[in-house]
Write an enzyme that holds these catalytic residues in place. Structure first.
Site, PDB file in Angstrom:
ATOM      1  N   GLU A  51     -16.501 -13.874   9.425  1.00 44.21           N
ATOM      2  CA  GLU A  51     -16.367 -14.438  10.770  1.00 44.21           C
ATOM      3  C   GLU A  51     -16.930 -15.846  10.735  1.00 44.21           C
ATOM      4  O   GLU A  51     -17.927 -16.116  10.051  1.00 44.21           O
ATOM      5  CB  GLU A  51     -17.138 -13.597  11.793  1.00 44.21           C
ATOM      6  CG  GLU A  51     -17.103 -14.235  13.175  1.00 44.21           C
ATOM      7  CD  GLU A  51     -17.604 -13.334  14.295  1.00 44.21           C
ATOM      8  OE1 GLU A  51     -18.327 -12.371  14.012  1.00 44.21           O
ATOM      9  OE2 GLU A  51     -17.259 -13.616  15.454  1.00 44.21           O
ATOM     10  N   CYS A 247     -16.464 -11.154  17.112  1.00 47.70           N
ATOM     11  CA  CYS A 247     -16.235 -11.587  18.503  1.00 47.70           C
ATOM     12  C   CYS A 247     -15.367 -12.831  18.591  1.00 47.70           C
ATOM     13  O   CYS A 247     -14.808 -13.125  19.653  1.00 47.70           O
ATOM     14  CB  CYS A 247     -17.560 -11.859  19.190  1.00 47.70           C
ATOM     15  SG  CYS A 247     -18.565 -10.399  19.414  1.00 47.70           S
ATOM     16  N   ASN A 378     -11.335  -6.253  18.635  1.00 46.92           N
ATOM     17  CA  ASN A 378     -12.555  -6.210  17.817  1.00 46.92           C
ATOM     18  C   ASN A 378     -13.507  -5.149  18.357  1.00 46.92           C
ATOM     19  O   ASN A 378     -13.320  -3.974  18.126  1.00 46.92           O
ATOM     20  CB  ASN A 378     -13.214  -7.594  17.758  1.00 46.92           C
ATOM     21  CG  ASN A 378     -14.562  -7.549  17.061  1.00 46.92           C
ATOM     22  OD1 ASN A 378     -14.667  -6.959  15.994  1.00 46.92           O
ATOM     23  ND2 ASN A 378     -15.587  -8.115  17.664  1.00 46.92           N
ATOM     24  N   GLU A 379     -14.507  -5.592  19.120  1.00 44.44           N
ATOM     25  CA  GLU A 379     -15.510  -4.624  19.597  1.00 44.44           C
ATOM     26  C   GLU A 379     -15.208  -4.324  21.056  1.00 44.44           C
ATOM     27  O   GLU A 379     -15.958  -4.715  21.939  1.00 44.44           O
ATOM     28  CB  GLU A 379     -16.888  -5.259  19.446  1.00 44.44           C
ATOM     29  CG  GLU A 379     -17.906  -4.383  18.806  1.00 44.44           C
ATOM     30  CD  GLU A 379     -19.206  -5.131  18.531  1.00 44.44           C
ATOM     31  OE1 GLU A 379     -19.613  -5.977  19.330  1.00 44.44           O
ATOM     32  OE2 GLU A 379     -19.814  -4.830  17.495  1.00 44.44           O
TER      33      GLU A 379
HETATM   34  O1  AHR Z   1     -21.433  -9.867  13.376  1.00 44.88           O
HETATM   35  C1  AHR Z   1     -21.795 -10.525  14.546  1.00 44.88           C
HETATM   36  C2  AHR Z   1     -21.141  -9.918  15.775  1.00 44.88           C
HETATM   37  O2  AHR Z   1     -21.589  -8.624  15.970  1.00 44.88           O
HETATM   38  C3  AHR Z   1     -19.651  -9.767  15.688  1.00 44.88           C
HETATM   39  O3  AHR Z   1     -18.989 -10.908  16.042  1.00 44.88           O
HETATM   40  C4  AHR Z   1     -19.358  -8.673  16.683  1.00 44.88           C
HETATM   41  O4  AHR Z   1     -18.202  -7.952  16.378  1.00 44.88           O
HETATM   42  C5  AHR Z   1     -20.628  -7.876  16.685  1.00 44.88           C
HETATM   43  O5  AHR Z   1     -21.099  -7.687  17.978  1.00 44.88           O
END
Ligand code: AHR
Length: 661
Positions: A51, A247, A378-379
């Site tokens: 990321e 994120c 993603n999350e």
């Molecule tokens: O790894 C950091 C963040 O942690 C990522 O962007 C997210 O997916 C998680 O909350």
């Protein structure tokens, strides 16, 4: 690989028995049934999560040295300062041509007003520019002259004390935008150099995309990636590469979500946007953090291919980050998002007869990238995610039934959000569930059994983001210490033991610039010139390069080894090399005397290879100064027939490889 070649002979079968039993537990027998395959280990088992957080891409692995090269930051001259020497004078204007170039609206118009001297501007780089003596650098820009070819351009690299450590000259000609470039060698190694762009001769010149790259990049691709950092990834031998996040996929708002189509093709046409980590943490502000997308989807696919990893893109599913704005696209407006997913599959796998396959071919890669899986969101969490997920999944499966879909089960490994998604997606026969756990080291030790009772016929598990947090999640005081790494190793024995359910796992985040990070802990830390792997990195590496192909039972008193006396263990066969691999974690403060009794094999060669990762201090860390303070040490052990005895020191992780006769 960073394994120290110190040949420590690990005592066995009577040798050095004096130490056996001192400050230690009584000898314990561990049985391994080498002929009873319990699970096949997927080639994807241990992978990496990339990321653009902590200056991982811009200012990190993307080797561009100029920050704000296209003047698209909110303050268009951020990172640039006006410069004059020898009586030079002039003005710099920022011009916005958004109607003509919406994706790259700004350029600068420099009016050199003095006949003599030099006028221009300097760029500070990303916490400076890392420059290496005798390496070649390539300076480039887009430019046009307003009248005749009056304005000459020269560049200088300055060391910290202002000393010039590299120079080059260019003469942009003509009234049309054109790209110019020049190469030069650096005469010194400087961690925080600056680039000066000097203009001389009265006249007006327009400039954009002012760029400086090392010639030496990963695979020496022009405008490519930092070779030392990609090498660290290659050394992990990852089974997959998850990208671009995290994120960042979601964006704080939908309009700064990651859009893959804007990340490919000519770099001057890739729209620079704010990086969502720019404003995320008040305690770690990063106002100069933007995404140029110089590291875009083509580069991600190529990197995955280079390092032998399966590509795993994660796409926005019509939801911005639910920790931030939680903006959502109405269900009946989801089409463009779904089309992006379908087009991405065609881009990765389609032939040159398809629209997107042709684009990939035109970008220099006629062969498909062999995309097999794709993350939808993603999350994410809640009913809103489920609704969107169903629409996405139907559209993708209708057209590409073989593509496996990775589905979020939320940001936590338990609780209401997790329970709803876990239950729903299991009911909907989801392919792969993406579990995240940023938890205390103790959680990792306690959860080595987590997957023992998971449904063997249900969705596969992707441990998509995890890292032990020494203080608390998102605490800036979290450390990449040995305590955390050891607890992750213990937990990973549980992943591997359950390889029939757990098919993929990745530590997160991957990279952090020592002067530009927002989130800690991270797997690999770097400055402008150097990098180091954390103890956690070496845990990941040892699991990955020693994963084997098939899990076999390793038991103590007929039970899996999941924390008895602080010990955790797993065993696998490597059918390619004809070896048995034992992984053993001693998380206790006591030496463990162990005897592995192996059945179901015709016997082993006398000498086993033992790799040990160990520190007496649970707070031990690696650093730029001591990059291998906690790193693997290789030794040997003697095998007696089908028995191997070892003393396993406190706070250690050992990998033993026994070769079949
Ligand atoms: O790894 C950091 C963040 O942690 C990522 O962007 C997210 O997916 C998680 O909350």
């Amino acid at each position: 690989m960073m394994i120290k070649e110190a040949l420590l002979t690990i005592f066995a079968s009577g040798a050095l028995m004096a130490a056996y039993g001192q400050n230690s537990n009584k000898p314990q027998v561990y049985n391994i049934a080498a002929n009873q395959v319990k699970a096949h280990i997927q080639p994807t088992m241990y992978g990496i999560f990339f990321e653009d957080i902590n200056m991982a891409a811009d200012g990190g692995v993307y080797a561009e040295l100029v920050k704000n090269r296209s003047f698209e930051f909110a303050m268009p001259l951020a990172a640039w300062t006006e410069q004059k020497k020898d009586g030079g004078a002039g003005t710099i204007e920022v011009i916005n041509r958004s109607a003509e170039r919406p994706e790259n609206p700004h350029f600068i118009k420099v009016n050199v007003k003095s006949d003599g001297g030099y006028y221009g501007l300097a760029n500070e780089g990303f916490r400076g520019m890392g420059i290496t003596k005798d390496e070649e650098y390539s300076f480039s820009l887009y430019a046009r002259q307003e009248s005749e070819n009056n304005v000459k351009l020269s560049v200088e690299l300055h060391g910290a004390d202002g000393a010039v450590i590299g120079t080059a000259e260019l003469l942009p000609t003509g009234k049309e935008w054109k790209r110019y470039s020049v190469k030069f060698k650096a005469t010194a190694t400087i961690q925080k150099a600056q680039l000066y762009v000097w203009l001389s001769g009265k006249g007006i010149i327009d400039m954009d995309m002012i760029s400086l790259f090392p010639e030496h990049t990963w695979k020496n691709r022009p405008g490519g990636l930092r070779a030392d950092l990609v090498q660290k990834l290659a050394d992990l031998k990852p089974g997959f590469l998850r990208f671009p996040g995290g994120c960042i996929v979601e964006g704080r708002e939908l309009n700064n979500r990651y859009q893959w189509k804007k990340s490919i093709g000519d770099i001057d046409k890739r729209e620079t946007i704010i990086n969502r980590w720019n404003t995320e943490f008040k305690h770690r502000p990063a106002p100069d953090y933007y995404q140029t997308f110089g590291l875009g989807f083509m580069e991600y696919f190529l990197t995955a291919e280079d390092i032998g990893a399966s590509p795993l893109p994660i796409l926005n599913c019509g939801m911005a980050c639910q920790f931030n704005t939680a903006e959502m696209v109405p269900l009946n407006d989801l089409d463009p998002y779904i089309q992006d997913a379908l087009d991405l599959i065609e881009f990765a796998n389609g032939d040159a007869g398809t629209k997107w396959g042709k684009l990939r071919t035109d970008l220099g890669h006629p062969a498909p990238f062999n995309l097999k899986m794709l993350g939808v969101g993603n999350e994410q969490w809640g009913e809103q995610y489920i609704e969107r997920w169903k629409i996405f999944t139907k559209a993708i499966k209708d057209k590409y039934p073989n593509i496996k879909i990775v589905s979020s089960v939320g940001p936590d490994p338990d609780g209401e959000k997790f329970d709803l998604l876990n239950k729903t997606f299991r009911g909907l026969h989801a392919d792969i569930l993406d579990e995240h756990y940023y938890r205390a080291p103790k959680w990792f030790l306690d959860n080595a059994k987590r997957y023992d009772n998971y449904d063997r016929k249900g969705p596969k598990i992707f441990a998509g983001e995890y890292a032990a947090q020494s203080v608390a999640t998102v605490s800036p005081d979290n450390k990449n210490n040995w305590d955390c790494a050891l607890s992750e190793a213990a937990f990973m024995t549980g992943l591997e033991r359950n390889a029939d359910v757990v098919n993929m796992a990745s530590y997160a985040p991957l990279f952090a610039h020592v002067e530009g990070w927002q989130w800690t802990p991270d797997l690999i830390w770097f400055d402008n010139l150097k990098s180091y792997g954390t103890p956690n990195y070496y845990v990941q590496q040892l699991f990955s390069i020693n994963k084997g192909t098939d899990v076999v039972p390793l038991t103590r008193n007929n039970e899996a080894v999941t924390g008895q006396d602080g010990c955790y263990a797993t065993a696998s066969l490597d059918k390619n090399t004809n070896e048995l691999i034992i992984k053993f974690v001693n998380s206790s403060a006591t030496t463990q005397n162990v005897s592995f009794n192996i059945s179901g094999s015709a016997g082993y060669q006398k000498q086993a290879v033992v790799t040990t990762l160990h520190s007496d201090r649970k707070d031990a860390e690696n650093s730029l100064e001591k990059p291998t303070a906690v790193s693997p040490v290789q030794g040997t052990a003697v095998v007696n027939g089908n028995t191997l005895k070892m003393s396993v020191e406190p706070y250690s992780f050992k990998v033993v490889r026994l070769k079949n006769k």
